[in-house]
Scaffold this active site. Sequence first.
Site, PDB file in Angstrom:
ATOM      1  N   TYR A 146       0.818  -1.215  -0.262  1.00 48.61           N
ATOM      2  CA  TYR A 146       0.029  -0.019  -0.248  1.00 48.61           C
ATOM      3  C   TYR A 146       0.771   1.138  -0.028  1.00 48.61           C
ATOM      4  CZ  TYR A 146      -3.638   3.305   1.686  1.00 48.61           C
ATOM      5  OH  TYR A 146      -4.433   4.371   1.695  1.00 48.61           O
ATOM      6  N   LYS A 198       1.393   4.143  -2.978  1.00 44.34           N
ATOM      7  CA  LYS A 198       0.940   5.584  -2.666  1.00 44.34           C
ATOM      8  C   LYS A 198       2.095   6.574  -2.531  1.00 44.34           C
ATOM      9  CE  LYS A 198      -3.428   5.143  -1.507  1.00 44.34           C
ATOM     10  NZ  LYS A 198      -4.346   5.748  -2.389  1.00 44.34           N
ATOM     11  N   THR A 209     -14.160   5.810   6.937  1.00 48.78           N
ATOM     12  CA  THR A 209     -14.841   5.407   5.495  1.00 48.78           C
ATOM     13  C   THR A 209     -15.204   4.029   5.794  1.00 48.78           C
ATOM     14  OG1 THR A 209     -12.726   4.552   4.604  1.00 48.78           O
ATOM     15  CG2 THR A 209     -13.341   6.977   4.281  1.00 48.78           C
TER      16      THR A 209
HETATM   17  P1  NAD Z   1     -13.365   2.931   0.163  1.00 49.30           P
HETATM   18  O1  NAD Z   1     -12.154   1.979   0.255  1.00 49.30           O
HETATM   19  O2  NAD Z   1     -14.179   2.561   1.184  1.00 49.30           O
HETATM   20  O3  NAD Z   1     -14.005   2.996  -1.030  1.00 49.30           O
HETATM   21  C1  NAD Z   1     -13.451   2.584  -2.317  1.00 49.30           C
HETATM   22  C2  NAD Z   1     -14.380   2.896  -3.443  1.00 49.30           C
HETATM   23  O4  NAD Z   1     -13.607   2.413  -4.682  1.00 49.30           O
HETATM   24  C3  NAD Z   1     -15.574   1.916  -3.390  1.00 49.30           C
HETATM   25  O5  NAD Z   1     -16.841   2.457  -3.709  1.00 49.30           O
HETATM   26  C4  NAD Z   1     -15.268   0.858  -4.582  1.00 49.30           C
HETATM   27  O6  NAD Z   1     -16.424   0.399  -4.996  1.00 49.30           O
HETATM   28  C5  NAD Z   1     -14.400   1.852  -5.545  1.00 49.30           C
HETATM   29  N1  NAD Z   1     -13.548   1.090  -6.277  1.00 49.30           N
HETATM   30  C6  NAD Z   1     -12.715  -0.136  -6.167  1.00 49.30           C
HETATM   31  N2  NAD Z   1     -11.948  -0.536  -7.053  1.00 49.30           N
HETATM   32  C7  NAD Z   1     -12.377   0.327  -8.200  1.00 49.30           C
HETATM   33  C8  NAD Z   1     -12.265   0.575  -9.539  1.00 49.30           C
HETATM   34  N3  NAD Z   1     -11.209  -0.445  -9.965  1.00 49.30           N
HETATM   35  N4  NAD Z   1     -12.653   1.317 -10.209  1.00 49.30           N
HETATM   36  C9  NAD Z   1     -13.697   2.245  -9.742  1.00 49.30           C
HETATM   37  N5  NAD Z   1     -14.005   2.223  -8.450  1.00 49.30           N
HETATM   38  C10 NAD Z   1     -13.322   1.208  -7.643  1.00 49.30           C
HETATM   39  O7  NAD Z   1     -12.848   4.334   0.194  1.00 49.30           O
HETATM   40  P2  NAD Z   1     -12.053   5.285   1.056  1.00 49.30           P
HETATM   41  O8  NAD Z   1     -11.636   4.604   2.411  1.00 49.30           O
HETATM   42  O9  NAD Z   1     -12.563   6.731   1.189  1.00 49.30           O
HETATM   43  O10 NAD Z   1     -10.644   5.504   0.171  1.00 49.30           O
HETATM   44  C11 NAD Z   1     -10.610   6.418  -0.878  1.00 49.30           C
HETATM   45  C12 NAD Z   1      -8.799   6.652  -1.166  1.00 49.30           C
HETATM   46  O11 NAD Z   1      -8.442   7.275  -0.179  1.00 49.30           O
HETATM   47  C13 NAD Z   1      -8.241   5.426  -1.569  1.00 49.30           C
HETATM   48  O12 NAD Z   1      -7.325   5.558  -2.639  1.00 49.30           O
HETATM   49  C14 NAD Z   1      -7.516   5.327  -0.199  1.00 49.30           C
HETATM   50  O13 NAD Z   1      -6.347   4.685  -0.431  1.00 49.30           O
HETATM   51  C15 NAD Z   1      -7.322   6.619   0.191  1.00 49.30           C
HETATM   52  N6  NAD Z   1      -6.769   6.873   1.609  1.00 49.30           N
HETATM   53  C16 NAD Z   1      -8.102   6.258   2.524  1.00 49.30           C
HETATM   54  C17 NAD Z   1      -7.738   6.528   3.705  1.00 49.30           C
HETATM   55  C18 NAD Z   1      -8.766   5.962   4.921  1.00 49.30           C
HETATM   56  O14 NAD Z   1      -8.262   6.164   6.135  1.00 49.30           O
HETATM   57  N7  NAD Z   1     -10.033   5.727   4.517  1.00 49.30           N
HETATM   58  C19 NAD Z   1      -6.525   7.097   4.207  1.00 49.30           C
HETATM   59  C20 NAD Z   1      -5.490   7.519   3.319  1.00 49.30           C
HETATM   60  C21 NAD Z   1      -5.821   7.245   1.997  1.00 49.30           C
END
Ligand code: NAD
Length: 247
Positions: free
Chosen positions: A149, A153, A184
């Site tokens: 991951y 990133k 989330t």
């Molecule tokens: P999540 O993981 O809860 O949801 C991800 C969404 O992406 C889902 O709706 C899923 O259906 C969709 N998805 C997955 N594969 C896909 C594809 N190939 N094409 C289109 N859609 C697709 O979302 P989140 O936790 O809000 O994370 C969103 C972004 O933020 C991610 O890149 C994650 O790595 C990043 N992020 C999240 C956090 C956290 O703590 N939640 C922290 C840092 C970074």
Amino acid sequence: MSKRLENKNIIVTAAGQGIGRATAIAFHNEGAKVIATDINDKTLKVLNKEYPNIKVKNLDSTNKQTIEQFSASLDRVDVLFNAVGFVHHGTILDCDEKDWDFSFNANIKSMYLMTKSIIPKMIKQNKGSIINISSIVSSLRGLPNRFVYGTTKAAIIGFTKSIASDYIKNNIRCNAIAPGTVHTPSWERRVQAAKDPVQAKKDFIARQPMGRIGAPEEVASLAVYLASDESDFVTGIVHPIDGGMSI
Ligand code: NAD
């Protein structure tokens, strides 16, 4: 009074839930014409029911052919918000080649395919803003059990700076957002999957000096700024939003 994103056409990926969904709503509330994309029809339907003026589209951000078809159907794109990401839990020894390939495909190849397909429109327009969701776990910080991951990133940060520098004369900006832990659905799943979910939640919160995790809407506010003309002098920058994790 005009809204901050009035008349901007915006594509949001991973918009079915979490940060992508909150950002699609925030863009819409600021007057943008938003197309919310995701692979989950169910969550897209819910979004469209609550916000009928947000268009929804089932789009796999890792599928070149469907991305190109989608892109060909679009006229102007002012902002591309790349948010697809998957968290693999484990060290290098827990990461098989298939885990490595899956994470690189989902987390960074998705951004490459989406950006490559949309950027010619921005070049023609001589304007655009691309926003990529990275993470504090990247080249900013290493944390246990986030091997592939964090590697993907960090790649997003290199990707962001390359795009920013290649297209600066085309008036196209490219920035990354690096969230700490955000509340989330996927984070909830990670907590529930832990051996001791109560302790896991405490551990996540303990990593954040502010003593809480973030809300998707807080990340969305930063995205609104980066999408808007208020940030016209800002490009190639990684913007942490992490409750003090990177101090
Ligand atoms: P999540 O993981 O809860 O949801 C991800 C969404 O992406 C889902 O709706 C899923 O259906 C969709 N998805 C997955 N594969 C896909 C594809 N190939 N094409 C289109 N859609 C697709 O979302 P989140 O936790 O809000 O994370 C969103 C972004 O933020 C991610 O890149 C994650 O790595 C990043 N992020 C999240 C956090 C956290 O703590 N939640 C922290 C840092 C970074």
